[in-house]
Design a protein around this motif. Structure first.
Motif, PDB file in Angstrom:
ATOM      1  N   SER A 128     -22.394 -26.925   3.210  1.00 29.32           N
ATOM      2  CA  SER A 128     -22.132 -26.271   2.042  1.00 29.32           C
ATOM      3  C   SER A 128     -22.177 -27.783   0.886  1.00 29.32           C
ATOM      4  CB  SER A 128     -20.749 -25.426   1.163  1.00 29.32           C
ATOM      5  OG  SER A 128     -21.072 -24.452   2.451  1.00 29.32           O
ATOM      6  N   ARG A 129     -21.640 -28.645   0.631  1.00 30.26           N
ATOM      7  CA  ARG A 129     -20.390 -30.062   0.057  1.00 30.26           C
ATOM      8  C   ARG A 129     -22.283 -30.888  -0.114  1.00 30.26           C
ATOM      9  NH1 ARG A 129     -16.862 -29.327  -3.082  1.00 30.26           N
ATOM     10  NH2 ARG A 129     -16.526 -31.329  -3.548  1.00 30.26           N
ATOM     11  N   ALA A 130     -22.855 -30.742   1.571  1.00 31.23           N
ATOM     12  CA  ALA A 130     -24.146 -31.868   1.822  1.00 31.23           C
ATOM     13  C   ALA A 130     -24.889 -30.990   0.653  1.00 31.23           C
ATOM     14  CB  ALA A 130     -24.436 -32.006   3.595  1.00 31.23           C
ATOM     15  N   LEU A 131     -25.736 -29.531   0.392  1.00 32.21           N
ATOM     16  CA  LEU A 131     -25.827 -29.466  -0.592  1.00 32.21           C
ATOM     17  C   LEU A 131     -25.809 -29.488  -1.374  1.00 32.21           C
ATOM     18  CD1 LEU A 131     -28.655 -27.538  -0.091  1.00 32.21           C
ATOM     19  CD2 LEU A 131     -26.814 -25.346  -0.487  1.00 32.21           C
ATOM     20  N   LEU A 132     -24.729 -29.085  -1.932  1.00 31.27           N
ATOM     21  CA  LEU A 132     -24.201 -29.767  -3.519  1.00 31.27           C
ATOM     22  C   LEU A 132     -24.378 -30.845  -4.277  1.00 31.27           C
ATOM     23  CD1 LEU A 132     -20.666 -28.238  -4.924  1.00 31.27           C
ATOM     24  CD2 LEU A 132     -21.072 -30.875  -5.429  1.00 31.27           C
ATOM     25  N   GLY A 133     -23.689 -32.184  -2.829  1.00 27.32           N
ATOM     26  CA  GLY A 133     -24.266 -33.348  -3.185  1.00 27.32           C
ATOM     27  C   GLY A 133     -26.038 -33.588  -3.114  1.00 27.32           C
ATOM     28  N   CYS A 134     -26.494 -32.797  -2.727  1.00 24.93           N
ATOM     29  CA  CYS A 134     -27.853 -33.038  -3.300  1.00 24.93           C
ATOM     30  C   CYS A 134     -28.361 -32.983  -4.847  1.00 24.93           C
ATOM     31  CB  CYS A 134     -28.432 -32.239  -2.238  1.00 24.93           C
ATOM     32  SG  CYS A 134     -30.827 -32.299  -2.107  1.00 24.93           S
ATOM     33  N   GLY A 135     -27.606 -31.316  -5.249  1.00 29.60           N
ATOM     34  CA  GLY A 135     -28.214 -31.249  -6.105  1.00 29.60           C
ATOM     35  C   GLY A 135     -27.160 -31.803  -7.027  1.00 29.60           C
ATOM     36  N   ASP A 136     -26.012 -32.311  -7.275  1.00 31.40           N
ATOM     37  CA  ASP A 136     -25.014 -33.254  -8.036  1.00 31.40           C
ATOM     38  C   ASP A 136     -25.757 -34.550  -7.718  1.00 31.40           C
ATOM     39  OD1 ASP A 136     -22.998 -34.456  -9.555  1.00 31.40           O
ATOM     40  OD2 ASP A 136     -21.750 -34.751  -7.833  1.00 31.40           O
ATOM     41  N   ALA A 137     -27.198 -35.009  -7.035  1.00 32.96           N
ATOM     42  CA  ALA A 137     -27.700 -36.414  -7.250  1.00 32.96           C
ATOM     43  C   ALA A 137     -28.776 -36.411  -8.435  1.00 32.96           C
ATOM     44  CB  ALA A 137     -28.328 -36.512  -5.857  1.00 32.96           C
ATOM     45  N   MET A 138     -29.529 -34.834  -8.415  1.00 30.59           N
ATOM     46  CA  MET A 138     -30.121 -34.838  -9.619  1.00 30.59           C
ATOM     47  C   MET A 138     -29.688 -35.108 -10.935  1.00 30.59           C
ATOM     48  SD  MET A 138     -32.917 -32.186  -7.485  1.00 30.59           S
ATOM     49  CE  MET A 138     -32.650 -32.138  -5.577  1.00 30.59           C
ATOM     50  N   THR A 139     -28.474 -35.218 -10.931  1.00 32.01           N
ATOM     51  CA  THR A 139     -28.345 -34.496 -13.054  1.00 32.01           C
ATOM     52  C   THR A 139     -27.636 -35.963 -13.635  1.00 32.01           C
ATOM     53  OG1 THR A 139     -25.474 -34.752 -11.798  1.00 32.01           O
ATOM     54  CG2 THR A 139     -27.055 -32.957 -11.885  1.00 32.01           C
ATOM     55  N   PHE A 140     -26.810 -37.179 -13.093  1.00 36.46           N
ATOM     56  CA  PHE A 140     -26.534 -38.289 -14.123  1.00 36.46           C
ATOM     57  C   PHE A 140     -28.042 -38.598 -14.169  1.00 36.46           C
ATOM     58  CE2 PHE A 140     -24.636 -41.902 -15.004  1.00 36.46           C
ATOM     59  CZ  PHE A 140     -24.251 -41.760 -16.224  1.00 36.46           C
ATOM     60  N   ILE A 141     -28.366 -39.469 -13.548  1.00 40.04           N
ATOM     61  CA  ILE A 141     -30.119 -39.840 -13.918  1.00 40.04           C
ATOM     62  C   ILE A 141     -31.296 -39.432 -15.021  1.00 40.04           C
ATOM     63  CG2 ILE A 141     -31.773 -40.886 -12.655  1.00 40.04           C
ATOM     64  CD1 ILE A 141     -31.046 -41.012 -10.542  1.00 40.04           C
ATOM     65  N   THR A 164     -29.614 -27.839 -10.525  1.00 39.15           N
ATOM     66  CA  THR A 164     -28.373 -26.832 -10.663  1.00 39.15           C
ATOM     67  C   THR A 164     -28.219 -25.618  -9.640  1.00 39.15           C
ATOM     68  OG1 THR A 164     -29.174 -27.646 -13.056  1.00 39.15           O
ATOM     69  CG2 THR A 164     -27.316 -25.144 -12.826  1.00 39.15           C
ATOM     70  N   ALA A 165     -29.861 -25.322  -9.084  1.00 42.32           N
ATOM     71  CA  ALA A 165     -29.527 -24.166  -8.561  1.00 42.32           C
ATOM     72  C   ALA A 165     -28.400 -24.578  -7.292  1.00 42.32           C
ATOM     73  CB  ALA A 165     -31.041 -23.888  -8.323  1.00 42.32           C
ATOM     74  N   LEU A 166     -29.257 -25.845  -6.100  1.00 42.57           N
ATOM     75  CA  LEU A 166     -28.620 -27.041  -5.432  1.00 42.57           C
ATOM     76  C   LEU A 166     -27.034 -26.093  -5.008  1.00 42.57           C
ATOM     77  CD1 LEU A 166     -31.419 -29.495  -4.390  1.00 42.57           C
ATOM     78  CD2 LEU A 166     -30.579 -26.792  -2.982  1.00 42.57           C
ATOM     79  N   THR A 189     -25.598 -25.287  -7.369  1.00 42.73           N
ATOM     80  CA  THR A 189     -24.045 -23.956  -7.348  1.00 42.73           C
ATOM     81  C   THR A 189     -24.846 -23.620  -5.983  1.00 42.73           C
ATOM     82  OG1 THR A 189     -25.146 -23.732  -9.719  1.00 42.73           O
ATOM     83  CG2 THR A 189     -24.458 -21.424  -8.329  1.00 42.73           C
ATOM     84  N   VAL A 190     -25.577 -23.413  -5.343  1.00 45.51           N
ATOM     85  CA  VAL A 190     -25.338 -22.239  -4.676  1.00 45.51           C
ATOM     86  C   VAL A 190     -24.221 -23.281  -3.530  1.00 45.51           C
ATOM     87  CG1 VAL A 190     -26.662 -22.221  -1.954  1.00 45.51           C
ATOM     88  CG2 VAL A 190     -27.798 -21.176  -4.432  1.00 45.51           C
ATOM     89  N   GLY A 191     -24.856 -24.529  -2.904  1.00 45.61           N
ATOM     90  CA  GLY A 191     -23.716 -24.982  -2.355  1.00 45.61           C
ATOM     91  C   GLY A 191     -22.102 -24.962  -2.710  1.00 45.61           C
ATOM     92  N   GLN A 192     -22.102 -24.730  -3.975  1.00 48.72           N
ATOM     93  CA  GLN A 192     -20.029 -24.258  -4.221  1.00 48.72           C
ATOM     94  C   GLN A 192     -19.655 -22.617  -4.402  1.00 48.72           C
ATOM     95  OE1 GLN A 192     -17.890 -26.305  -5.483  1.00 48.72           O
ATOM     96  NE2 GLN A 192     -16.873 -25.389  -6.987  1.00 48.72           N
ATOM     97  N   LEU A 193     -20.825 -21.880  -4.313  1.00 50.93           N
ATOM     98  CA  LEU A 193     -20.568 -20.764  -3.685  1.00 50.93           C
ATOM     99  C   LEU A 193     -20.677 -20.867  -2.179  1.00 50.93           C
ATOM    100  CD1 LEU A 193     -20.395 -17.762  -4.158  1.00 50.93           C
ATOM    101  CD2 LEU A 193     -23.206 -18.008  -4.036  1.00 50.93           C
ATOM    102  N   GLY A 194     -21.253 -21.189  -1.287  1.00 54.27           N
ATOM    103  CA  GLY A 194     -21.001 -21.850  -0.383  1.00 54.27           C
ATOM    104  C   GLY A 194     -20.033 -22.327   0.838  1.00 54.27           C
ATOM    105  N   PHE A 195     -18.959 -23.311  -0.131  1.00 52.71           N
ATOM    106  CA  PHE A 195     -18.435 -23.874   0.220  1.00 52.71           C
ATOM    107  C   PHE A 195     -16.545 -22.159   0.232  1.00 52.71           C
ATOM    108  CE2 PHE A 195     -14.609 -26.788  -1.124  1.00 52.71           C
ATOM    109  CZ  PHE A 195     -15.037 -26.969   0.441  1.00 52.71           C
TER     110      PHE A 195
END
Length: 432
Positions: A113-126, A91-93, A95-101
């Motif tokens: 920023s999108r790479a950072l967002l993708g990294c954080g997003d990857a941690m959610t569904f699993i 969530t922290a990653l 959120t920072v990615g969306q703000l950076g975008f």
């Protein structure tokens, strides 16, 4: 003294389970809003950063590359650290990615920023899948997974309805910066209320021995035919809708089909609504009829290929509205069908390997989506924006996925039957 020490166990399910799991689903909901926000901002991004189709597709490709590459590491992290720690970091990653975008002054910083967002997003569904398996009985697994995906699609709905309108109302920076506040809200809820499991249902301690353990965990999950079948089901079913919603649907409907942005947005919304309805239907069917898993997945692939071909091969310059509507309705089934992949990998692996197996499965669809996003962008530039040629790349990946599904089907079914027989024999010999 804990309830576990007293010999009591808090029952699985119930209101508290719904509350805790709902927080995890809320995190996934926000992650999907951030993930899909580029889908309605593709044309705006092209103008803002002065890029062509290939460069525009790089936004989504990089985001999905990071997402797909993180799936197995995230699965291992969930198995080792638990759900809460991984969700907090994710969530922290994102959120920072969306703000950076929102604040990016250049194409390069926007990509980062999108790479950072993708990294954080990857941690959610699993993590959300693992949370559901800890708080609810196993028999509810298919339905819990489909409902989680449904809320994810609701996040996509927010993108198509709210983000799209906000972009044209208040502008780029205010829209993306304002949306990042949702990440702050769910982060606070996570820290205050999320628990990995109910009292009395603590998992047995796992022995983690560095790189050797990681290799064994991945190898053991991969050896299961059900894990590989789940990955290929996810690979084959998910990507057509993902590509359409994440980036290329809006340009295709506006530039190739001559629709207004408002009408195109309505059709994208139709994909999301169809997904939500079909997800509930698929979840109920699979929960009641376990054998329906593969027929539903194969039927979805066939219907998607048929409607995709009919749309891009339509003899007139523009496909009729009824055909575009039908295509969007069928694309709505792709997400629920991809969830069936987890219904193959989950029973094939023990609880201590669930995160790793889910990561392998989840990687399939995102690898396919990333590959198709790149292929469409490159082919559009090479052919002068010929969407018929560019969108034909979908059939190659569907053919590859179908080949693998049919190859693994019998092996996975045989292994599942053997496992069921063994569990029944063990149950008979357990002393009372």
């Amino acid at each position: 003294m804990s309830s576990a020490a007293l010999g009591t166990r808090e029952p699985l399910g119930g209101r508290r389970a719904l509350f805790v799991w709902g927080i995890g689903v809320g995190v996934y909901f926000v992650a999907v809003i951030f993930r899909t926000s580029l889908g309605v901002a593709g044309l705006d991004a092209a103008d803002r950063f002065h890029v062509n189709a290939s460069a525009l597709s790089t936004f989504s490709i990089l985001q999905l590359l990071v997402y797909a590459g993180m799936q197995i590491p995230v699965g291992l992290m969930v198995d080792r650290l638990g759900t809460k720690k991984v969700l907090v970091l994710g969530t922290a990653l994102f959120t920072v990615g969306q703000l950076g975008f929102a604040l990016s002054p250049s194409y390069a910083t926007a990509l980062a920023s999108r790479a950072l967002l993708g990294c954080g997003d990857a941690m959610t569904f699993i993590s959300v899948l693992r949370l559901g398996s800890r708080w609810f009985p196993a028999k509810h697994g298919p339905m819990i997974g489909q409902v989680a995906a449904l809320f994810g699609m609701a996040g996509n709905l927010v993108s198509t309805l709210v983000i799209a309108r906000a972009l044209h109302g208040v502008g780029w920076t205010q829209t993306f910066a304002g949306s990042s506040l949702a990440g702050v809200v769910v982060l606070v809820l996570l820290l205050l209320f999320l628990r990995d499991h109910p009292e009395g249902h603590e998992p047995p301690p796992a022995h983690h021995a560095g790189a050797a353990f990681v290799r064994r965990q991945i190898a053991a999950a991969w050896r299961e035919p059900g894990t590989r079948l789940g990955m290929w089901v996810h690979f084959t079913t998910q990507f057509p809708a993902m590509v359409f919603l994440l980036l290329w649907g809006m340009p295709f409907l506006v530039e190739a089909q001559g629709l207004s942005r408002g009408t195109a947005g309505t059709l994208l919304t139709l994909v999301v609504l169809s997904n939500m309805v079909v997800g509930l239907v698929y979840g109920q069917l699979i929960a009641r009829h376990h054998a329906a898993r593969l027929p539903l997945a194969l039927a979805t692939v066939g219907a998607t290929a048929l409607l995709w071909a009919a749309t891009i091969a339509y003899p007139a310059a523009h496909a009729p509205m009824w055909l575009l509507v039908t295509l969007c309705l069928v694309l709505g089934a792709c997400g629920p069908a991809s969830m069936i992949g987890f219904d193959f990998s989950r029973p094939a692996n023990p609880p201590e390997r669930q995160g790793t197996a889910s990561g392998i499965t989840n990687m399939g669809g995102f690898v396919a989506s990333m590959t198709t996003l790149l292929a469409v962008g490159v082919l559009l530039d090479a052919t002068g924006d010929n969407y018929r040629i560019a969108f034909s790349s979908v059939f190659l990946l569907e053919a590859l996925g179908l080949t693998q599904i049919l190859r693994l089907r019998a092996r996975a079914e045989r292994r599942e039957r053997d496992r069921l027989v063994a569990s029944r024999v063990e149950a008979v010999h357990v002393p009372v």
